[in-house]
Write an enzyme that holds these catalytic residues in place. Structure first.
Site, PDB file in Angstrom:
ATOM      1  N   HIS A 147       0.821  -1.218   0.000  1.00  5.54           N
ATOM      2  CA  HIS A 147       0.000   0.000   0.000  1.00  5.54           C
ATOM      3  C   HIS A 147       0.851   1.263   0.000  1.00  5.54           C
ATOM      4  O   HIS A 147       0.497   2.262   0.634  1.00  5.54           O
ATOM      5  CB  HIS A 147      -0.972   0.007   1.183  1.00  5.54           C
ATOM      6  CG  HIS A 147      -2.040  -1.033   1.068  1.00  5.54           C
ATOM      7  ND1 HIS A 147      -3.017  -0.993   0.100  1.00  5.54           N
ATOM      8  CD2 HIS A 147      -2.263  -2.163   1.803  1.00  5.54           C
ATOM      9  CE1 HIS A 147      -3.820  -2.046   0.260  1.00  5.54           C
ATOM     10  NE2 HIS A 147      -3.381  -2.769   1.265  1.00  5.54           N
ATOM     11  N   ASP A 166       3.775  -0.672  -5.160  1.00  2.00           N
ATOM     12  CA  ASP A 166       2.620  -1.350  -5.761  1.00  2.00           C
ATOM     13  C   ASP A 166       2.668  -1.257  -7.283  1.00  2.00           C
ATOM     14  O   ASP A 166       2.287  -2.202  -7.988  1.00  2.00           O
ATOM     15  CB  ASP A 166       1.315  -0.737  -5.240  1.00  2.00           C
ATOM     16  CG  ASP A 166       1.034  -1.134  -3.796  1.00  2.00           C
ATOM     17  OD1 ASP A 166       1.916  -1.752  -3.177  1.00  2.00           O
ATOM     18  OD2 ASP A 166      -0.063  -0.809  -3.288  1.00  2.00           O
TER      19      ASP A 166
END
Length: 543
Positions: free
Chosen positions: A159, A164
């Site tokens: 996150h 990511d």
């Protein structure tokens, strides 16, 4: 063939947000990787000051605190910098995200809220792509963390936007590698790469490899060499390839594709010639999957019988000399009978319900026969007018079922009259040559003889078309005057040519007899003043 995936630039992006909806105060971090041919070109990463407090639960999940973003650029500045770096408007650049609706939705919402220019890019969602590449029998779920571990990504999603995005890039490459054998090999394949198409069908998209990006006719073949389906296209490669994507939704065609083993093509100089060849091949081969254009020579016409007691009759063998005083052809005998009943109920040459003609014929039958000829020759209002009055009376009397019945019959008659009015000028013309400007420059030329396409050609931009016209005239197919309509050429072909030749964008180059050199009478190209097409409200009543 298109642009190979190695030449496509992928901008893989991930966002962190405050948890709110898209807008000017939601984004807290942008991370992205620009990759081409499997090689990372550059990366982009920035925290963003959303101009609003970050909820505690979001901080727990992402680790991004209000203090961290306090000195970060505001959303407008960060987003403008990202869009400038990403260059999403480039023709072979694709925006990639895992659950792209979320990330692209926030980028779009913020840009619009802040008045920034936003041009919708090509988008690829690795979530949908992974579902196509690896079913649940291969992976327990399609979360980014699960997929990153499955494909062996060195980056573990946590996150944070850049990590990511890096993990998403690895999932993208692995998914494209898995889908490559199924036909996802070019930029043009990406728009349908996530469609729910069985892999056994998608892999057959390779049947389009090597086909020209030119007009022509294509035929799908069975293992026994039977022609299953015939079609035409402006671009053979693109059209054939589209059959193996979710763009093809016809159940019967989908079943046909499962048995197809080869595609045979005929390249043509023009799209019009391709469509004409399609009609001819369907009539000749009768492919089992084609629905339209079958048995065109068995379609009936409505005409006046040449008997001592004139009456309206249906025929599939209309002499060419009588083409000017007949209506049709009709798509079926049922439609023709409906039109016949409509005409007979007004002209009274024969009873529309099948009773003997003499039971309703007036004493002045020759005058009625003359009226019928006029109606069938272009004065369709001689029938349409009284029928419209009858329909209005029935509706006023609230006899709506009867009004609907006569509207249906009148509509069948008007549609037949429209077909006849469109085809007549070309059916009776020995030779016509027409031209239309091509979109990219130059001219498209067609030679039509007795309603049949005798040849077509194109000229390059800026070239004098007259030498090509002379060559086309000299090499076009010789077409003898047919004894009857549809003997050698379907009226469907003639109507297709009429749409092209007599369109407002076409120019008539020459017509046999116009200059007196070709002999015979000058050709006449015209429509009746009271053309059936003006009754558009009735024609569209059930359309």
């Amino acid at each position: 063939m298109g642009t190979p995936l190695r030449e496509v630039t992928f901008v893989v992006v991930d966002l962190e947000t405050t948890g709110g909806g898209p807008g000017a105060h939601a984004i807290t971090e942008i991370g992205a990787v620009k990759v081409r041919g499997g090689v990372v070109d550059s990366e982009f990463s920035t925290l963003v000051n959303p101009g609003a407090a970050i909820p505690a639960q979001i901080t727990v999940m992402t680790g991004i605190t209000n203090a961290m973003v306090a000195g970060a650029p505001p959303v407008g500045q960060a987003l403008a910098a990202f869009l400038d770096w990403a260059d999403l408007t480039a023709p072979t650049t694709v925006a990639v995200a895992h659950n792209a609706r979320f990330d692209l939705g926030h980028l779009r919402g913020a840009a619009r809220a802040l008045g920034l220019d936003w041009h919708e890019p090509a988008v690829l969602d690795t979530l949908a792509l992974a579902r196509r590449a690896w079913p649940r029998t291969s992976v327990p779920n399609h979360k980014l963390g699960t997929l990153a571990a499955f494909v062996g990504s060195p980056t573990t999603p946590a996150h944070r936007a850049l990590d990511d995005a890096r993990a998403t890039m690895d999932v993208l490459h692995a998914a494209l590698e898995a889908l490559g054998p199924q036909g996802v090999t070019h930029f043009e394949d990406l728009s349908t790469a996530t469609d729910p198409v069985p892999s056994s069908r998608r892999v057959k998209s390779r049947l389009a490899d090597g086909l020209p990006a030119a007009p022509g006719v294509y035929q799908f073949l069975s293992p026994a060499g039977q022609v299953l389906y015939v079609g035409s296209a402006v671009n053979l490669h693109r059209r054939v390839r589209s059959y193996f994507t979710a763009a093809e939704k016809r159940t019967k065609v989908a079943r046909m594709l499962d048995t197809t083993v080869a595609v045979r093509t005929i390249e043509t100089p023009t799209e019009l010639e391709a469509r004409v060849r399609e009609l001819r091949l369907i009539a000749e081969l009768d492919p089992p999957v084609n629905r339209r254009s079958r048995s065109p020579r068995r379609r009936p016409w409505l005409c006046l019988s040449a008997t001592p007691h004139p009456h309206l009759a249906l025929t599939t063998a209309l002499p060419l000399a009588e083409a000017g005083c007949a209506v049709g052809p009709f798509p079926s005998r049922t439609a023709a009978r409906e039109a016949q009943r409509a005409a007979e109920s007004v002209l009274r040459l024969d009873a529309w319900d099948g009773r003997a003609a003499r039971s309703v014929r007036r004493n002045d039958s020759p005058a009625d026969a003359d009226t019928a000829l006029r109606a069938l020759s272009g004065e369709i209002d001689l029938v349409a007018g009284p029928l419209l009055a009858r329909i209005a009376e029935l509706s006023a009397a609230e006899r709506y079922e009867e009004a609907g019945l006569w509207t249906r019959r009148l509509r069948a008659l008007l549609l037949g009259a429209c077909r006849a009015e469109k085809a007549r000028p070309l059916l009776t013309c020995p030779h016509l040559l027409a031209a239309r400007r091509r979109e990219g420059g130059g001219w498209e030329l067609v030679d039509v003889r007795w309603g049949r396409l005798a040849g077509s050609a194109v000229t390059p931009p800026g070239a004098d078309p007259r030498p090509t016209i002379a060559t086309l005239r000299a090499t076009a197919q010789v077409v003898d005057r047919p004894a009857r309509v549809g003997a050698d050429t379907s009226v469907e072909e003639t109507a297709l040519l009429a749409d092209w030749v007599l369109d407002a964008g076409a120019r008539l180059v020459e017509i046999e007899g116009d200059d007196g050199d070709a002999g015979g009478e000058p050709a006449t190209l015209c429509w009746p003043v009271g053309a059936a097409a003006r009754h558009r409200r009735v024609i569209d009543a059930e359309g």
